[in-house]
Design a protein around this motif. Structure first.
Motif, PDB file in Angstrom:
ATOM      1  N   LYS A 228       0.847  -1.197   0.000  1.00 11.35           N
ATOM      2  CA  LYS A 228       0.000   0.000   0.000  1.00 11.35           C
ATOM      3  C   LYS A 228       0.881   1.246   0.000  1.00 11.35           C
ATOM      4  O   LYS A 228       1.898   1.308   0.684  1.00 11.35           O
ATOM      5  CB  LYS A 228      -0.876   0.011   1.255  1.00 11.35           C
ATOM      6  CG  LYS A 228      -2.145  -0.807   1.075  1.00 11.35           C
ATOM      7  CD  LYS A 228      -2.975  -0.790   2.341  1.00 11.35           C
ATOM      8  CE  LYS A 228      -2.492  -1.864   3.292  1.00 11.35           C
ATOM      9  NZ  LYS A 228      -3.241  -1.972   4.532  1.00 11.35           N
ATOM     10  N   GLY A 229       0.482   2.234  -0.811  1.00 17.24           N
ATOM     11  CA  GLY A 229       1.217   3.502  -0.825  1.00 17.24           C
ATOM     12  C   GLY A 229       2.561   3.404  -1.508  1.00 17.24           C
ATOM     13  O   GLY A 229       3.493   4.136  -1.187  1.00 17.24           O
ATOM     14  N   SER A 232       4.867   6.296  -2.900  1.00 15.38           N
ATOM     15  CA  SER A 232       5.711   7.180  -2.087  1.00 15.38           C
ATOM     16  C   SER A 232       6.853   6.384  -1.461  1.00 15.38           C
ATOM     17  O   SER A 232       7.423   6.782  -0.459  1.00 15.38           O
ATOM     18  CB  SER A 232       4.884   7.876  -1.011  1.00 15.38           C
ATOM     19  OG  SER A 232       4.353   6.927  -0.131  1.00 15.38           O
ATOM     20  N   MET A 233       7.181   5.241  -2.088  1.00 11.17           N
ATOM     21  CA  MET A 233       8.211   4.396  -1.485  1.00 11.17           C
ATOM     22  C   MET A 233       9.500   4.333  -2.291  1.00 11.17           C
ATOM     23  O   MET A 233       9.481   4.029  -3.480  1.00 11.17           O
ATOM     24  CB  MET A 233       7.685   2.963  -1.330  1.00 11.17           C
ATOM     25  CG  MET A 233       6.674   2.853  -0.226  1.00 11.17           C
ATOM     26  SD  MET A 233       6.188   1.145  -0.036  1.00 11.17           S
ATOM     27  CE  MET A 233       5.170   1.296   1.399  1.00 11.17           C
ATOM     28  N   PRO A 240      12.394  -1.791   5.285  1.00 10.86           N
ATOM     29  CA  PRO A 240      11.785  -2.183   6.575  1.00 10.86           C
ATOM     30  C   PRO A 240      10.591  -3.121   6.405  1.00 10.86           C
ATOM     31  O   PRO A 240      10.375  -3.996   7.254  1.00 10.86           O
ATOM     32  CB  PRO A 240      11.324  -0.866   7.193  1.00 10.86           C
ATOM     33  CG  PRO A 240      11.937   0.214   6.415  1.00 10.86           C
ATOM     34  CD  PRO A 240      12.401  -0.345   5.113  1.00 10.86           C
ATOM     35  N   LEU A 241       9.834  -2.948   5.304  1.00  6.67           N
ATOM     36  CA  LEU A 241       8.693  -3.837   5.067  1.00  6.67           C
ATOM     37  C   LEU A 241       9.175  -5.257   4.793  1.00  6.67           C
ATOM     38  O   LEU A 241       8.636  -6.231   5.305  1.00  6.67           O
ATOM     39  CB  LEU A 241       7.872  -3.358   3.862  1.00  6.67           C
ATOM     40  CG  LEU A 241       7.047  -2.081   4.011  1.00  6.67           C
ATOM     41  CD1 LEU A 241       6.160  -1.900   2.792  1.00  6.67           C
ATOM     42  CD2 LEU A 241       6.193  -2.132   5.261  1.00  6.67           C
ATOM     43  N   LYS A 246       6.690  -8.327   5.364  1.00  4.22           N
ATOM     44  CA  LYS A 246       5.447  -7.892   4.733  1.00  4.22           C
ATOM     45  C   LYS A 246       5.507  -7.929   3.212  1.00  4.22           C
ATOM     46  O   LYS A 246       4.594  -7.468   2.533  1.00  4.22           O
ATOM     47  CB  LYS A 246       5.114  -6.460   5.170  1.00  4.22           C
ATOM     48  CG  LYS A 246       4.965  -6.285   6.660  1.00  4.22           C
ATOM     49  CD  LYS A 246       3.611  -6.786   7.116  1.00  4.22           C
ATOM     50  CE  LYS A 246       3.382  -6.516   8.590  1.00  4.22           C
ATOM     51  NZ  LYS A 246       2.214  -7.232   9.085  1.00  4.22           N
TER      52      LYS A 246
ATOM     53  N   PRO B 131       1.397   3.081   5.630  1.00  2.00           N
ATOM     54  CA  PRO B 131       0.142   2.364   5.402  1.00  2.00           C
ATOM     55  C   PRO B 131       0.186   0.901   5.847  1.00  2.00           C
ATOM     56  O   PRO B 131      -0.840   0.336   6.202  1.00  2.00           O
ATOM     57  CB  PRO B 131      -0.053   2.441   3.888  1.00  2.00           C
ATOM     58  CG  PRO B 131       0.920   3.425   3.393  1.00  2.00           C
ATOM     59  CD  PRO B 131       2.023   3.532   4.387  1.00  2.00           C
ATOM     60  N   THR B 132       1.368   0.278   5.838  1.00  2.00           N
ATOM     61  CA  THR B 132       1.442  -1.149   6.181  1.00  2.00           C
ATOM     62  C   THR B 132       1.794  -1.382   7.647  1.00  2.00           C
ATOM     63  O   THR B 132       1.147  -2.179   8.320  1.00  2.00           O
ATOM     64  CB  THR B 132       2.493  -1.856   5.294  1.00  2.00           C
ATOM     65  OG1 THR B 132       2.246  -1.483   3.944  1.00  2.00           O
ATOM     66  CG2 THR B 132       2.390  -3.360   5.431  1.00  2.00           C
ATOM     67  N   LEU B 149      -4.420   5.826   3.289  1.00  2.00           N
ATOM     68  CA  LEU B 149      -3.087   5.811   2.676  1.00  2.00           C
ATOM     69  C   LEU B 149      -2.255   7.005   3.139  1.00  2.00           C
ATOM     70  O   LEU B 149      -1.078   7.115   2.833  1.00  2.00           O
ATOM     71  CB  LEU B 149      -3.204   5.825   1.152  1.00  2.00           C
ATOM     72  CG  LEU B 149      -3.588   4.501   0.521  1.00  2.00           C
ATOM     73  CD1 LEU B 149      -3.851   4.670  -0.953  1.00  2.00           C
ATOM     74  CD2 LEU B 149      -2.476   3.473   0.732  1.00  2.00           C
ATOM     75  N   SER B 152       0.792   8.718   1.474  1.00  2.52           N
ATOM     76  CA  SER B 152       1.160   7.959   0.279  1.00  2.52           C
ATOM     77  C   SER B 152       0.171   8.173  -0.847  1.00  2.52           C
ATOM     78  O   SER B 152       0.303   7.566  -1.899  1.00  2.52           O
ATOM     79  CB  SER B 152       1.217   6.470   0.597  1.00  2.52           C
ATOM     80  OG  SER B 152       2.088   6.252   1.658  1.00  2.52           O
TER      81      SER B 152
END
Lengths: 419, 292
Positions: A228-229, A232-233, A240-241, A246, B131-132, B149, B152
């Motif tokens: 998700k999102g 913006s990553m 970290p995810l 995740k 978000p996660t 979100l 984001s």
């Protein structure tokens, strides 16, 4: 009275002596990056100071700030920098064109692969020494693959199918950078694998069908199975995810491998983290393999002799070996052949490097002076494609407009149509 | 007869000289220099020397959709943030103006966001908004509410940033209004009570009008600051996703330190300067009329 006089004389003479000693000590100013190799140099600098007698005043900066600082200092002719770490693909062209690099004619470049030298030299004149190489890989969770009975994907079609199967509410099927300009480097291999390029012979060609197909595929993959999102990553959000379990697959640069298998930083056992070649696309299997960092001497340096001495030391084979042993993928060829080094380096890194070195492409972004602005233009396409899951009806038109803009930038810099 | 020395004769000039020098060197010179740069083409990436181009930069920037979006965004962010802060800040000040147990502790806690470093605040809120793995979505899902979100998403990024700004800067308005409330004379309140005014009427017709000049002063200070907000936005989104949270200040930064186009960046900054000036003048006029 006599006592006071004596002590004054002693004090004065010792001051003169120390001033004399100070005048003899050579000092250089070095700008390093906040990068594992920059850290390694920092800890080794006292050793250099001891053996050379040169005092090194160093500063560490984050990569973007380093470019900004160097550019502003050099352009305003106010710089006292002698040696600096530099990103050949981001700033090399601009710095070289403006004459900010000192030509390195005497340096022995025989230990560097030819394709690496293509971004380190202008014609026959090298201007920087390559330090670190990185290439794009696929990180994946072995445990999730095993549980789902899946094989490591070899093609983009398989990659998408695997992402679909692994995607759930708790775990994203696949992640890759989606944050506009930051994603441009990671998209590059997808573009190459679809048979496209960002810039060909000095002309922007990322509006051609091959590149558009790649951008659509990237958008569909991340928009449908990404976290998700994701728009913006950048890597600092995705890592970290992945470390928190995740994300099932992640395509990014090889440089992060050390951190995602470091038990102090990750919740996933190292044994469950796999590294593989980036799957091949419809036209090619050609991940980027680039010189992400180099080191150079400033042309305006007033201490060139000391600066060159530092450069020789900082790019030496000994330090490159040390770098390899700390999981930094160095640019020198010889360290990749040293059996002692190879014993300590993860076999996954060795294998993916061999694949990328054989089939890879030496650029991961539009190679031009105004690269920052060009990346923003391509970044807009990436975000549009992710937001529409690759189905945007305006993507091709947008790409044409963006390519025209990048061509204008190339023309402004006198680089349009130049090979 | 005593002849006045040079210093004595020129006291009128010498005493304010340090202040004049300070204002001249650190305020007027940079503004004029930026104004001068805005008429030139100076691109650090090309290595070409500075060249006078007249109004070309203004033509290019003022017609650029990205600039117009940034202007709207800057105003949207500022107006909503400052409005919420002014209302919330005043309400909290009115509450704190009464005697209650734990008042000093409440005041102390209120000060904490003010002293936090904006970049640290940005990093913490980034984690909060993730978000996660962020706390915001964790809290929402625990309550059975749909997740967001936050920063984001292009649609929710500005409101999410406004929340951070409100969190950090409402205490400043509270402090200023609280000082204003403490300085009010008791007589009008007594007169109102003698006349049989209810608590609401006292608040509506006595307290608020009397403290209004103070509120407006606080609003001017916040407004100028909010128009120029940089740190929080830069640390949290860098102007993204895409350009969805790019305000004039962020755009100015990108044009100067990422694109290295100093002339065009100067146009953006001159525009920002002009807007700040215009807003300050407007509010100052409003304040003067509220004092009358």
């Amino acid at each position: 009275m006599k006592k006071i006089l004596t002590s004054t004389v002693v004090l004065m003479s010792s001051l003169c002596l120390s001033a004399g000693a100070y005048a003899q000590t050579k000092e250089i100013r070095v700008l390093l990056a906040n990068h594992p190799y920059g850290e390694l140099l920092k800890t080794a600098i006292p050793e250099f100071e001891k053996q050379s007698g040169i005092k090194v005043n160093f500063e560490s900066l984050q990569e973007g700030q380093l470019t900004t600082k160097l550019t502003t200092e050099f352009a305003t002719k106010s710089s006292s920098v002698d040696v600096f770490m530099t990103r050949p693909l981001q700033e090399g062209k601009m710095f070289n064109k403006n004459g900010w690099y000192e030509p390195l004619k005497a340096y022995d470049f025989s230990d560097y692969p030819k394709n690496v030298m293509s971004v380190a030299a202008a014609g026959a004149t090298p201007f920087l020494v390559p330090l670190v190489t990185e290439w794009q890989v696929l990180y994946y969770r072995k445990d999730l693959f095993q549980a789902a009975g899946l094989q490591v994907p070899k093609t983009f079609a398989e990659l998408e199918a695997t992402a679909q199967k692994l995607n759930s509410d708790a775990v994203a099927g696949i992640a890759s950078r989606g944050k506009g300009a930051a994603a441009v480097t990671q998209l590059s291999s997808y573009v190459y694998n679809y048979g496209g390029l960002y810039i060909d012979k000095g002309v922007a060609v990322f509006d051609q069908p091959a590149a558009i197909d790649a951008i659509r595929y990237y958008g569909k993959l991340l928009g449908t199975y990404g976290p998700k999102g994701v728009t913006s990553m950048s890597w600092e959000n995705i890592m970290p995810l992945f470390q928190a379990g995740k994300v099932a697959m992640w395509t990014d640069a090889s440089v992060f491998y050390g951190q995602i298998v470091d038990p102090a930083k990750t919740q996933i056992p190292a044994a469950d983290v796999g590294i593989a070649d980036l799957p091949a696309g419809p036209k090619a299997g050609s991940p980027f393999i680039v010189t992400s960092w180099g080191i150079a001497v400033a042309n305006q340096s007033k201490n060139k002799e000391a600066a060159l001495k530092f450069l020789d030391w900082a790019s030496s084979k000994e330090l490159a070996t040390k770098g390899m042993l700390s999981n930094i993928t160095m640019a020198r060829t010889s360290v990749w052949k040293d059996p002692k080094v190879l014993e300590a380096v993860n076999p996954g890194l060795v294998a993916t490097r061999a694949y990328a070195a054989e089939k890879g492409y030496p650029l991961d972004r539009p190679y031009m002076s105004a690269v920052g602005e060009a990346r923003d233009q391509i970044g807009e396409l990436i975000i549009e494609s992710i937001n529409t899951k690759g189905a945007s009806t305006t993507l091709a038109d947008m790409a044409r407009a963006k390519a025209a803009r990048v061509n204008d930038l190339l023309k402004d810099a006198g680089e349009y149509g130049q090979p | 007869m005593h002849q006045p020395s040079f210093v004595e004769r020129h006291l009128r000039v010498i005493f304010p000289l340090p202040a004049i020098l300070f204002i001249g060197l650190l305020m007027i010179f940079p503004i004029l220099y930026t104004l001068a740069l805005s008429f030139t083409s100076w691109n650090l990436t090309s290595g070409a020397p500075l060249r006078f181009v007249g109004l070309r930069n203004y033509e290019q920037i003022l017609t650029e959709p990205r600039f117009l979006d940034a202007v709207m965004r800057t105003f949207g962010f500022t107006i909503f943030a400052v409005l919420i802060e002014a209302v919330l800040g005043t309400v909290v000040a009115l509450i704190l103006n009464r005697a209650f147990i734990g008042k000093s502790l409440a005041k102390l806690l209120l000060l904490l966001p003010l002293v936090a470093t904006p970049v640290a605040v940005g990093i913490v809120f980034n984690l909060f908004y993730d978000p996660t793995i962020g706390l915001a979505n964790f809290a929402l899902s625990s309550l059975g509410l749909p997740q967001g979100l936050w920063i984001s998403n292009a649609a929710s990024v500005i409101p999410s940033l406004i929340v951070v700004d409100v969190w950090q800067w409402t205490p400043m308005i509270t402090l200023i209004v609280l000082a204003g409330l403490a300085g009010l004379s008791e007589e009008p309140f007594e007169a109102a009570r003698v006349d049989g005014a209810t608590q609401w009427q006292v608040l509506r017709y006595v307290t608020i009008p009397m403290v209004m000049p103070t509120i407006l002063t606080a609003v001017i200070l916040r407004l100028i600051d909010a128009l120029k907000t940089f740190d929080i936005i830069f640390a949290m989104t860098g102007g993204g996703p895409g350009y969805a949270s790019e305000t004039l200040n962020i755009m100015g930064f990108k044009y100067s330190f990422e694109y290295f186009r100093m002339g065009q960046a100067s146009v953006i900054l001159i525009a920002l300067f002009f807007f700040v000036l215009l807003c300050s003048l407007g509010i100052m006029k409003l304040r003067a009329s509220s004092e009358n």
